[in-house]
Design a protein around this motif. Sequence first.
Motif, PDB file in Angstrom:
ATOM      1  N   SER A 118      -7.821 -10.318   1.773  1.00 44.57           N
ATOM      2  CA  SER A 118      -8.297  -8.979   2.112  1.00 44.57           C
ATOM      3  C   SER A 118      -7.282  -8.211   2.949  1.00 44.57           C
ATOM      4  N   ALA A 119      -6.704  -8.880   3.931  1.00 43.23           N
ATOM      5  CA  ALA A 119      -5.717  -8.232   4.795  1.00 43.23           C
ATOM      6  C   ALA A 119      -4.487  -7.792   4.004  1.00 43.23           C
ATOM      7  N   ALA A 120      -4.056  -8.624   3.063  1.00 44.31           N
ATOM      8  CA  ALA A 120      -2.872  -8.297   2.256  1.00 44.31           C
ATOM      9  C   ALA A 120      -3.109  -7.081   1.375  1.00 44.31           C
ATOM     10  N   MET A 121      -4.309  -6.996   0.791  1.00 42.77           N
ATOM     11  CA  MET A 121      -4.579  -5.905  -0.136  1.00 42.77           C
ATOM     12  C   MET A 121      -4.826  -4.584   0.581  1.00 42.77           C
ATOM     13  N   LYS A 122      -5.310  -4.655   1.810  1.00 41.61           N
ATOM     14  CA  LYS A 122      -5.501  -3.428   2.594  1.00 41.61           C
ATOM     15  C   LYS A 122      -4.195  -2.983   3.247  1.00 41.61           C
ATOM     16  N   GLY A 123      -3.230  -3.879   3.279  1.00 39.69           N
ATOM     17  CA  GLY A 123      -1.973  -3.609   3.961  1.00 39.69           C
ATOM     18  C   GLY A 123      -0.858  -3.162   3.041  1.00 39.69           C
ATOM     19  N   THR A 124       0.357  -3.519   3.419  1.00 40.56           N
ATOM     20  CA  THR A 124       1.564  -3.060   2.739  1.00 40.56           C
ATOM     21  C   THR A 124       1.594  -3.459   1.270  1.00 40.56           C
ATOM     22  N   VAL A 125       1.211  -4.687   0.972  1.00 42.03           N
ATOM     23  CA  VAL A 125       1.295  -5.200  -0.400  1.00 42.03           C
ATOM     24  C   VAL A 125       0.431  -4.368  -1.347  1.00 42.03           C
ATOM     25  N   GLY A 126      -0.834  -4.189  -0.978  1.00 46.10           N
ATOM     26  CA  GLY A 126      -1.758  -3.447  -1.845  1.00 46.10           C
ATOM     27  C   GLY A 126      -1.315  -2.019  -2.075  1.00 46.10           C
ATOM     28  N   LYS A 127      -0.879  -1.343  -1.028  1.00 44.57           N
ATOM     29  CA  LYS A 127      -0.449   0.062  -1.137  1.00 44.57           C
ATOM     30  C   LYS A 127       0.821   0.182  -1.970  1.00 44.57           C
ATOM     31  N   TRP A 128       1.751  -0.729  -1.774  1.00 41.04           N
ATOM     32  CA  TRP A 128       3.015  -0.715  -2.507  1.00 41.04           C
ATOM     33  C   TRP A 128       2.764  -0.901  -4.004  1.00 41.04           C
ATOM     34  N   LEU A 129       1.880  -1.810  -4.360  1.00 40.32           N
ATOM     35  CA  LEU A 129       1.569  -2.055  -5.770  1.00 40.32           C
ATOM     36  C   LEU A 129       0.913  -0.832  -6.411  1.00 40.32           C
TER      37      LEU A 129
END
Length: 333
Positions: A118-129
Amino acid sequence: MRKLLFAAAAVAFALAPAVAQAQSPIVIKFSHVVANDTPKGKGALKFKELAEKYTDGKVKVEVYPNSSLYKDKEEIEALQLGSVQMLAPSTAKFAPLGIKEFEALDLPWLFKDEATYSAAMKGTVGKWLFQKLETKGITGLAYWDNGFHMVSSNRPLIKPEDFKGLKFRISGSKIADQYFRLMGSIPQIMAFSEVYQALQTGVVDGCENTASNYLTQKFYEVQKDITVSYHAHLQYAVIVNSKFWSGLPPDIRTQLEKAMADATDYTNQIAHQENEDALAEIKKSGKTTLHYLTDADRKAWQEAMQPTYKWAKGRVGQEVLDLVAKELDVKMN
């Protein structure tokens, strides 16, 4: 006076279609490939409920579950053409568009738990993708959780060698293709709607999916053994046609964004419990045997699948792997 009346009548007649059109609700066709009683299915229905409520009926959401409108191989093209406005495909489905970076999320043993995901997808990774989708006329709205994968077959899958020679259905991710090959099995890409019959008739020997999908699609009825391995994660990207989305009145779009945020919170909160309940239901049915990995078994799986990380560099690129490694504090090779 008569001329004025005629003129007023003519204006009213001319405006009537425009007024009627203005009063007609904006229709959003939301297509997906799973059942209504899965986390994604319930999320889509929650979004429909909230979108119609928050916009006071100015928007009507039509939900089409179980591949009733488009199969998973067809739906993204349909979205780009405007035949459907909203989808929630698994993130592995974006590679055919030339956006292979999403497959980094399919790496085995990547997320240690739901909170990490959840933290990864709400953070930089999710937004970048999501930024990668913009060039394809697609806007990413949210990531929906569906928990961790299990594997099934008609024989127990405990050791890596148990996979040898078995044909496994995969959704299309080359990362999944790689780790199944490393286990000695033969991956087969197949539409989700075709999996039950393929398992039933022996076209494939097994598959990977979450507990809720095993239950609602009745995969467990045609598989004697399921290993609760939780070796990889399944997530969906809720996406919308960019032209349609940007063309909405700003006030309507704001209300839909709120509806999506609330529906996302709801979906991600229920996903874990839905899978736990599904697992209990499968166990209760007595139609399949559930197997659990020991620490030694899990380590053997991890070691067998580890080369996937090194192989992934050539598939998804170093940039996304660096982002994921930094966000999750994991080693990529």
